[in-house]
Design a protein around this motif. Structure first.
Motif, short mmCIF file in Angstrom:
data_model
loop_
_atom_site.label_atom_id
_atom_site.label_comp_id
_atom_site.label_asym_id
_atom_site.label_seq_id
_atom_site.Cartn_x
_atom_site.Cartn_y
_atom_site.Cartn_z
N ASN A 11 -1.62 6.35 -1.39
CA ASN A 11 -0.18 6.14 -1.24
C ASN A 11 0.30 6.25 0.20
OD1 ASN A 11 -0.63 8.79 -0.95
ND2 ASN A 11 0.65 9.49 -2.65
N SER A 12 -0.64 6.50 1.11
CA SER A 12 -0.26 6.50 2.54
C SER A 12 -1.49 6.22 3.39
CB SER A 12 0.34 7.85 2.94
OG SER A 12 -0.68 8.82 2.96
N ALA A 13 -1.20 5.90 4.64
CA ALA A 13 -2.29 5.65 5.57
C ALA A 13 -3.08 6.94 5.77
CB ALA A 13 -1.73 5.16 6.90
N ASP A 14 -2.34 8.02 5.82
CA ASP A 14 -3.01 9.33 5.99
C ASP A 14 -4.01 9.58 4.85
OD1 ASP A 14 -1.86 9.93 8.36
OD2 ASP A 14 -0.20 11.10 7.50
N ALA A 15 -3.64 9.17 3.66
CA ALA A 15 -4.52 9.37 2.50
C ALA A 15 -5.82 8.58 2.69
CB ALA A 15 -3.80 8.92 1.23
N LEU A 16 -5.67 7.37 3.19
CA LEU A 16 -6.85 6.52 3.42
C LEU A 16 -7.72 7.16 4.50
CD1 LEU A 16 -8.16 3.79 2.69
CD2 LEU A 16 -6.88 2.77 4.59
N LEU A 17 -7.03 7.65 5.56
CA LEU A 17 -7.76 8.27 6.66
C LEU A 17 -8.50 9.52 6.18
CD1 LEU A 17 -8.06 7.98 9.80
CD2 LEU A 17 -6.26 9.70 10.01
N SER A 18 -7.82 10.21 5.37
CA SER A 18 -8.41 11.44 4.83
C SER A 18 -9.67 11.12 4.01
CB SER A 18 -7.35 12.15 3.97
OG SER A 18 -7.91 13.30 3.38
N ARG A 19 -9.61 10.07 3.26
CA ARG A 19 -10.76 9.69 2.45
C ARG A 19 -11.93 9.28 3.33
NH1 ARG A 19 -11.27 5.88 -0.99
NH2 ARG A 19 -9.50 4.50 -0.55
N ALA A 20 -11.62 8.54 4.39
CA ALA A 20 -12.69 8.12 5.31
C ALA A 20 -13.29 9.34 5.99
CB ALA A 20 -12.11 7.18 6.35
N ASP A 21 -12.42 10.28 6.32
CA ASP A 21 -12.88 11.50 6.97
C ASP A 21 -13.81 12.29 6.04
OD1 ASP A 21 -12.88 13.07 9.26
OD2 ASP A 21 -11.42 14.47 8.40
N HIS A 22 -13.49 12.29 4.74
CA HIS A 22 -14.34 12.96 3.76
C HIS A 22 -15.70 12.30 3.69
CE1 HIS A 22 -10.70 14.87 1.57
NE2 HIS A 22 -11.29 15.76 2.38
N CYS A 23 -15.70 11.00 3.75
CA CYS A 23 -16.96 10.25 3.71
C CYS A 23 -17.83 10.59 4.92
CB CYS A 23 -16.71 8.75 3.66
SG CYS A 23 -15.96 8.24 2.11
N LEU A 24 -17.12 10.68 6.10
CA LEU A 24 -17.84 11.02 7.32
C LEU A 24 -18.45 12.41 7.18
CD1 LEU A 24 -18.53 10.58 10.31
CD2 LEU A 24 -16.27 11.52 10.90
N TYR A 25 -17.66 13.29 6.65
CA TYR A 25 -18.13 14.64 6.46
C TYR A 25 -19.40 14.64 5.60
CZ TYR A 25 -18.13 19.57 5.05
OH TYR A 25 -18.50 20.86 4.79
N TYR A 26 -19.37 13.78 4.54
CA TYR A 26 -20.53 13.67 3.66
C TYR A 26 -21.74 13.18 4.43
CZ TYR A 26 -23.51 12.46 -0.25
OH TYR A 26 -24.59 12.35 -1.10
N ALA A 27 -21.49 12.16 5.28
CA ALA A 27 -22.61 11.60 6.07
C ALA A 27 -23.23 12.66 6.96
CB ALA A 27 -22.10 10.44 6.90
N LYS A 28 -22.36 13.46 7.57
CA LYS A 28 -22.85 14.53 8.42
C LYS A 28 -23.68 15.52 7.59
CE LYS A 28 -20.86 13.91 12.57
NZ LYS A 28 -21.55 13.90 13.82
N GLN A 29 -23.07 15.85 6.48
CA GLN A 29 -23.72 16.83 5.63
C GLN A 29 -25.04 16.29 5.12
OE1 GLN A 29 -22.64 19.99 4.81
NE2 GLN A 29 -20.98 19.68 6.31
N ASN A 30 -25.05 15.00 4.98
CA ASN A 30 -26.22 14.37 4.38
C ASN A 30 -27.31 14.03 5.39
OD1 ASN A 30 -27.21 13.67 1.81
ND2 ASN A 30 -26.86 11.50 2.21
N GLY A 31 -27.17 14.53 6.59
CA GLY A 31 -28.26 14.33 7.54
C GLY A 31 -27.90 13.52 8.78
N ARG A 32 -26.70 13.03 8.86
CA ARG A 32 -26.23 12.29 10.06
C ARG A 32 -26.93 10.92 10.19
NH1 ARG A 32 -26.05 17.65 11.40
NH2 ARG A 32 -24.03 18.38 12.14
N ASN A 33 -26.54 10.16 11.20
CA ASN A 33 -27.10 8.83 11.47
C ASN A 33 -27.09 7.96 10.21
OD1 ASN A 33 -28.24 6.74 12.92
ND2 ASN A 33 -30.35 7.47 12.68
N GLN A 34 -25.97 7.97 9.53
CA GLN A 34 -25.86 7.19 8.28
C GLN A 34 -24.41 6.84 8.00
OE1 GLN A 34 -26.06 9.86 4.59
NE2 GLN A 34 -27.37 10.94 6.11
#
Ligand SMILES: Nc1nc2c(ncn2[C@@H]2O[C@H](COP(=O)(O)OP(=O)(O)OP(=O)(O)O)[C@@H](O)[C@H]2O)c(=O)[nH]1
Length: 823
Positions: free
Chosen positions: A790-813
Motif C-alpha cells: 500500500n506504499s512505496a515504503d512497504a515495497l522497499l521494506s519487502r526488498a530490504d527483507h529479501c536482502l537481509y535473507y540473502a545476507k543471512q543465506n550466505g551473501r553473493n546471491q
C-alpha cells in the motif's frame, strides 16, 4: 490635440534666423536708397533733357526770329537799291546833283549804307570820252582796274568793257573811288555776271576799302543792274547787251546785326559760305561766347549768295528771354532726393519697429525652440499653424514640410479618424477640452511614438475659438519601460510560482512582442557541452523553424545566434538573404518568412555563454539605438533568470544527489520511487525494486583504506547504471547500500536484472596501487509490487527483507524471499 491663434507665425530658430533677417532689412533699405536716388537722378536727367530740348527749341526760334530780321533788313537794302536803280532806269541821263539828292535821303535813313555808287557800262572805245567827261567834272584820274591779287591799281589796257564808279555818295572822302573799275575785282565781277544772269541783285563780299570807316570793318557790296527805260528782258544775252550799268551799295552788315542784338548774352555771326568761302561778314558780341552757350545756325540764300547766320545765347539770357526754368531739373532732383530720404527715414523707423517686434517674437521662438517639449498649434480645421524645433526633430520633418498640413489626415497620428471627429466636436464647442491626452504619432520613418499632451484652447479677442496649443512629451520609452517592468515582474512571479524556465521565457517574449509589433523573439540555451543551442522559448516563430534550428552547433557564420554564441558578441543581420552568416540557412529562414535576425548572446555573471536572445522580422530591418539598448536589457534579464534557474537546479541537484556516486540520494530516490509506485498503483503496471548491499565492505575499508572503499562504491554505481535502462532509477540509500527501481518490470525480469548485476559486479576487478586486484560481491534483495503493497515504503521494506535473507543465506546471491526480521 494641438492649436494656436490664427495670426501666430511659424517658429524659427532665432539664433539661426536673426542675423539674416537683419541683413535682409539692411539690404531692403539699401535697395530703397539706390532705387530712390536712381529715380531722382533719372528724373533729373530726363528733366535736363526736356529743358535742353526746350532751350534748343527756344534758341532755334530766337535764331529764326533774328535771321528773319536780318533777311528783312537785307530786303530793305535791296529795295533801297531798287529805288536808286529805278531812278537811273527812268532817267535819260542821271546828273550828279540829282544822284546826290536822291541818295542823301537814303543814306540818312539807312545807317547800314556806307556808300551808293552809279557804275555805268563803258566800252573800251568810249573810254577816252568817258575820261574826258570825268575830267570835265573835276576828276583828274583815269579809269583804273584793281588787281585783286595785289590790291594795287594798275592802268587798264585792254578791257573791252568797264564799270567804273561814276557817281558815289557820300562824296566826301570818296574822290579816289571815282573811276575805279568795280568789275576789275573777280568777286565783284562774279556778282555782276550773276546779276546779269539771274536778273536780280547780287552781293559781293569782296573786301572793299571803306574810306568812311576808320575801323575798316567788313562790308558787303550789293549790285543792282540798270537796263534803261526798256523792260528787262528775260533773255540773259539780251540783258547783257542792254545793260546800262550797275547801282552798287556798300553795306556794313555789322550795323544790320546791331539793330537786333543789344543784349550782352546774345551773340550773332554772319558768314558768307557761298562755295565754301567761309568769309566772315559780321559778328556781334561773339567774343563773349562761353562753352555753355546755346547755338543755332541757319543757312540761307539771298542776294545771290549763301549765308550762314549763327546765333548764340547764354543760358542766363535764355532764361531771361525764353522764360525757361533752367533750375527745373535741380528742383526735380532735390525733390526726388528729399522724397527718397523721407521714405528711407520712414522705412528705417518701420524697420526698427519691426525689428523690435521680431526680437520680441524671436525671444518667444527661442524659448519654444529651446525647450525639450513638443509645441504644436492647430487651427480650427486641424492644420498645423506652428511647430517648434523639438516637434520637427521628433517627427523627422523639416518645418516647411509639415507646416499647414492637416494633423489628422496626413498620417501623423494613429486612430486619426476618431481624433479628428473629437477635434471637430471640440472646435464646434460640442465637447469640452481634455487637458491631458495621449496619442500615438507616426514619424516620417514610420516609427510610432506615444506622446502625452497638455492641451489648451486658443481664443481671439472676441472669445471665438481659434484652435489649440499643445505641449507634448514623448513618453514612448517610459511607457515601454513600464510595460517591460510589468512583463518582467509577471515573469518573476511565474518563476517564484515554480513555472519552468521555458514557460517564464515565453511570458517575457510575449511581453516584448506586444510592444514591438512585428518582432518575433527567441531564446536558445547552450547545452552542458557548450556546443549546441537548444530552443527554450520562441512562441511566435514557426514551430517547424524552431524544430529545424533546435540543437544547432554554434560556430562562425552559423546564422545570427550560432555566431553570436560562438563569438560572445552581438550579431546584427539586417537582411538574411544577403548575409554570409546565413548562407546555409537563408532558404530555411525565407521559407518561414524571416528576413532579418538580430541576436544578442546571453552571458552569465562569469562571462559564460548561457544562450542567445534573438529578434526576427519579416522585413529586412535595422535596429535603432533604442532597439539595441532593449535587446541588451532583455538578454541581461533573461541571463539573470537562467542563472537563477540554474542555481536552483544546482541546489536541488546537490540536495538530491549522492556526492560520491552522483546517484540520487535516499531522499531523491524515495521521491522518485514514490512517483513510480503511484503510477504502477494507478495504471496497474508492474514495478520491481532491487536492494543491493556490498558484502563485507567493512573489511574492504579496513584492509585497503576508506579511499579504496570509495572507489568500490563509485565502481559499483557506474557499473549498475551501465546495466540499466534509461527509465530505471538507481540510488544510494546510504553507506554501501544501493537500490534500483525497475518500472514496467515484473518479478522474473527483475530477477534477471539482479542476476546479471550480481555476476557483473562479482566479475569486476579493481586494480589497486600495489598492483593487487580487489574483487567484491554483493547481495541483492528483489521485491515486485503487489496489491498488498500500500506504499512505496512497504515495497522497499519487502526488498530490504529479501536482502537481509540473502545476507543471512550466505551473501553473493539474489533473494526474493522475505526473511523474518528477528533483530
Ligand atoms: N569507504 C567507505 N566506507 C563506508 C561508507 N559508508 C559506510 N562505509 C562502511 O561500510 C561498512 C559497513 O559495514 P557493515 O554494516 O558492518 O557491513 P559489512 O561489513 O558490509 O558486512 P555485511 O553487510 O554484513 O556483509 C562500515 O565499515 C562503514 O564504515 C563510505 O561512504 N565509504
Amino acid at each position: 490635440m494641438p492649436q494656436t491663434p490664427i495670426n501666430a507665425r511659424p517658429l524659427q530658430t532665432s539664433s539661426v534666423t536673426a542675423s539674416p533677417k537683419k541683413g535682409r532689412k539692411r539690404l531692403y533699405l539699401g535697395i530703397t536708397a539706390v532705387v530712390g536716388f536712381s529715380i531722382s537722378l533719372l528724373a533729373y536727367w530726363y528733366t535736363e533733357l526736356l529743358v535742353g530740348r526746350e532751350q534748343r527749341a527756344v534758341t532755334e526760334t530766337m535764331a529764326y526770329e533774328r535771321q528773319a530780321l536780318l533777311l528783312s533788313s537785307i530786303n530793305a537794302t535791296t529795295e533801297v537799291l531798287d529805288a536808286v536803280g529805278a531812278l537811273i532806269d527812268s532817267s535819260e541821263k542821271v546828273e550828279r546833283e540829282e544822284f546826290k539828292v536822291f541818295t542823301y535821303t537814303v543814306l540818312q535813313r539807312h545807317p547800314e549804307f556806307w556808300a551808293i555808287h552809279w557804275m555805268p557800262k563803258v566800252m573800251h572805245a568810249e573810254r577816252p570820252n568817258f575820261e574826258r567827261f570825268l575830267q570835265s567834272q573835276g576828276f583828274s584820274g583815269h579809269i583804273t582796274e584793281l588787281s585783286s591779287a595785289k590790291n594795287t591799281a594798275i592802268p587798264s589796257q585792254n578791257n573791252a568793257l568797264y564799270y567804273p564808279v561814276f557817281y558815289t555818295e557820300p562824296m566826301e572822302k570818296n574822290h579816289s573811288i571815282v573811276g575805279f573799275d568795280a568789275s576789275s575785282r573777280s568777286l565783284n565781277q562774279k556778282a555782276m555776271q550773276a546779276t546779269l544772269e539771274e536778273g536780280i541783285p547780287f552781293a559781293s563780299t569782296a573786301p572793299f576799302k571803306l574810306i568812311q570807316d576808320s575801323e575798316g570793318s567788313a562790308s558787303v557790296v550789293f549790285f543792282r543792274p540798270v537796263f534803261g527805260p526798256e523792260h528787262i528782258s528775260q533773255d540773259t544775252q539780251q540783258r547783257k547787251l542792254r545793260i546800262q550799268g550797275f547801282v552798287g551799295a556798300l553795306v556794313k552788315p555789322q550795323v544790320l546785326l546791331e539793330q537786333f542784338a543789344h543784349s550782352s548774352g546774345v551773340a550773332l555771326s554772319v558768314v558768307d559760305v557761298t562755295e565754301n568761302t567761309h568769309r566772315a561778314v559780321a559778328k556781334r558780341n561773339w567774343e563773349s561766347v562761353e562753352p555753355d552757350w546755346l547755338h543755332h545756325q541757319i543757312d540761307f540764300m539771298t542776294v545771290g549768295r549763301k549765308w550762314r547766320f549763327e546765333f548764340a545765347i547764354s543760358p542766363e539770357e535764355l532764361v531771361n528771354q525764353g522764360n525757361i526754368q533752367s533750375n527745373r531739373a535741380n528742383i526735380v532732383l532735390f525733390t526726388g532726393l528729399l522724397v527718397t530720404l523721407l521714405i528711407l527715414w520712414i522705412m528705417r523707423d518701420l524697420v526698427k519697429t519691426h525689428q523690435r517686434v521680431e526680437r520680441e517674437r524671436d525671444k518667444a521662438q527661442t524659448y519654444l525652440d529651446t525647450v525639450e517639449t513638443i509645441i504644436i498649434a492647430l487651427d480650427v480645421n486641424g492644420h498645423i499653424n506652428l511647430i517648434n524645433r523639438k516637434g520637427c526633430e521628433l517627427l523627422g520633418y523639416d518645418e516647411h514640410e509639415i507646416l499647414h498640413k492637416q494633423w489628422f489626415s496626413e498620417g501623423f497620428v494613429e486612430q486619426a479618424r476618431v481624433l479628428r471627429g473629437q477635434y471637430k466636436d471640440l472646435m464646434q464647442g460640442q465637447t469640452s477640452l481634455v487637458r491631458y491626452t495621449e496619442s500615438v504619432i507616426r514619424l516620417k520613418n514610420g516609427q510610432l511614438r506615444l506622446i502625452a499632451w497638455h492641451n489648451a484652447l486658443q481664443y481671439d479677442v472676441e472669445g471665438n475659438i481659434l484652435g489649440t496649443l499643445s505641449a507634448g512629451e514623448d513618453v514612448t520609452r517610459q511607457h515601454a519601460l513600464l510595460l517591460l517592468e510589468r512583463s518582467r515582474s509577471q515573469a518573476m512571479q511565474a518563476a517564484l510560482n515554480g513555472y519552468e524556465l521555458n514557460e517564464v521565457l515565453t511570458l517575457i517574449i510575449k511581453g516584448i512582442e506586444a510592444q514591438d509589433k512585428g518582432a518575433m523573439c527567441s531564446v536558445l540555451l547552450l547545452d552542458g557541452s557548450g556546443q549546441h543551442l537548444h530552443l527554450a522559448a520562441a512562441p511566435s516563430l514557426p514551430e517547424a523553424y524552431n524544430k529545424a534550428i533546435d540543437g544547432v552547433a554554434i560556430g562562425e557564420a552559423v546564422g545570427s545566434c550560432g555566431t553570436a554564441a560562438y563569438r560572445k558578441a552581438r550579431v546584427i543581420v539586417e537582411d538574411i538573404q544577403q548575409h554570409p552568416y546565413w548562407a546555409n540557412y537563408k532558404d530555411l529562414a525565407i521559407s518561414y518568412g524571416l528576413a532579418s535576425c538580430w541576436s544578442e548572446p546571453i552571458l552569465g555573471k562569469n562571462g559564460r555563454v548561457l544562450g542567445t536572445f534573438a529578434i526576427y522580422h519579416a522585413k529586412p530591418s535595422h535596429p535603432s539605438a533604442h532597439d539595441l539598448e532593449l535587446i541588451e536589457s532583455h538578454a541581461g534579464f533573461v541571463s539573470m533568470l537562467i542563472e537563477q534557474y540554474q542555481a536552483e537546479a544546482r541546489l536541488l541537484y546537490i540536495a538530491n544527489t549522492d556526492e560520491l556516486t552522483n546517484l540520487p540520494n535516499r531522499r531523491q530516490f524515495m521521491e522518485r520511487l514514490g512517483v513510480e509506485f503511484s503510477r504502477s498503483n494507478r495504471y496497474g503496471t508492474p514495478l520491481s525494486l532491487l536492494m543491493i548491499d556490498i558484502d563485507h565492505f567493512k573489511k574492504v575499508n579496513d584492509q585497503y583504506g576508506h579511499a579504496v572503499g570509495d572507489d568500490v562504491l563509485r565502481l559499483l554505481a557506474k557499473t549498475c547504471l551501465g546495466l540499466l535502462r534509461d527509465t530505471d532509477i538507481a540510488g544510494r540509500l546510504g553507506g554501501e547500500e544501493f537500490a534500483v527501481v525497475l518500472p514496467q518490470t515484473d518479478q522474473a525480469q527483475a530477477l534477471q536484472v539482479a542476476e546479471r548485476m550480481l555476476q557483473t559486479l562479482a566479475a569486476l576487478e579493481l586494480e589497486l596501487a600495489d598492483q593487487k586486484i580487489l574483487k567484491f560481491t554483493v547481495s541483492i534483495g528483489v521485491a515486485t509490487f503487489t496489491e498488498q503493497d500500500n506504499s512505496a515504503d512497504a515495497l522497499l521494506s519487502r526488498a530490504d527483507h529479501c536482502l537481509y535473507y540473502a545476507k543471512q543465506n550466505g551473501r553473493n546471491q539474489v533473494s526474493i524471499i522475505e526473511a523474518e526480521l528477528t533483530g
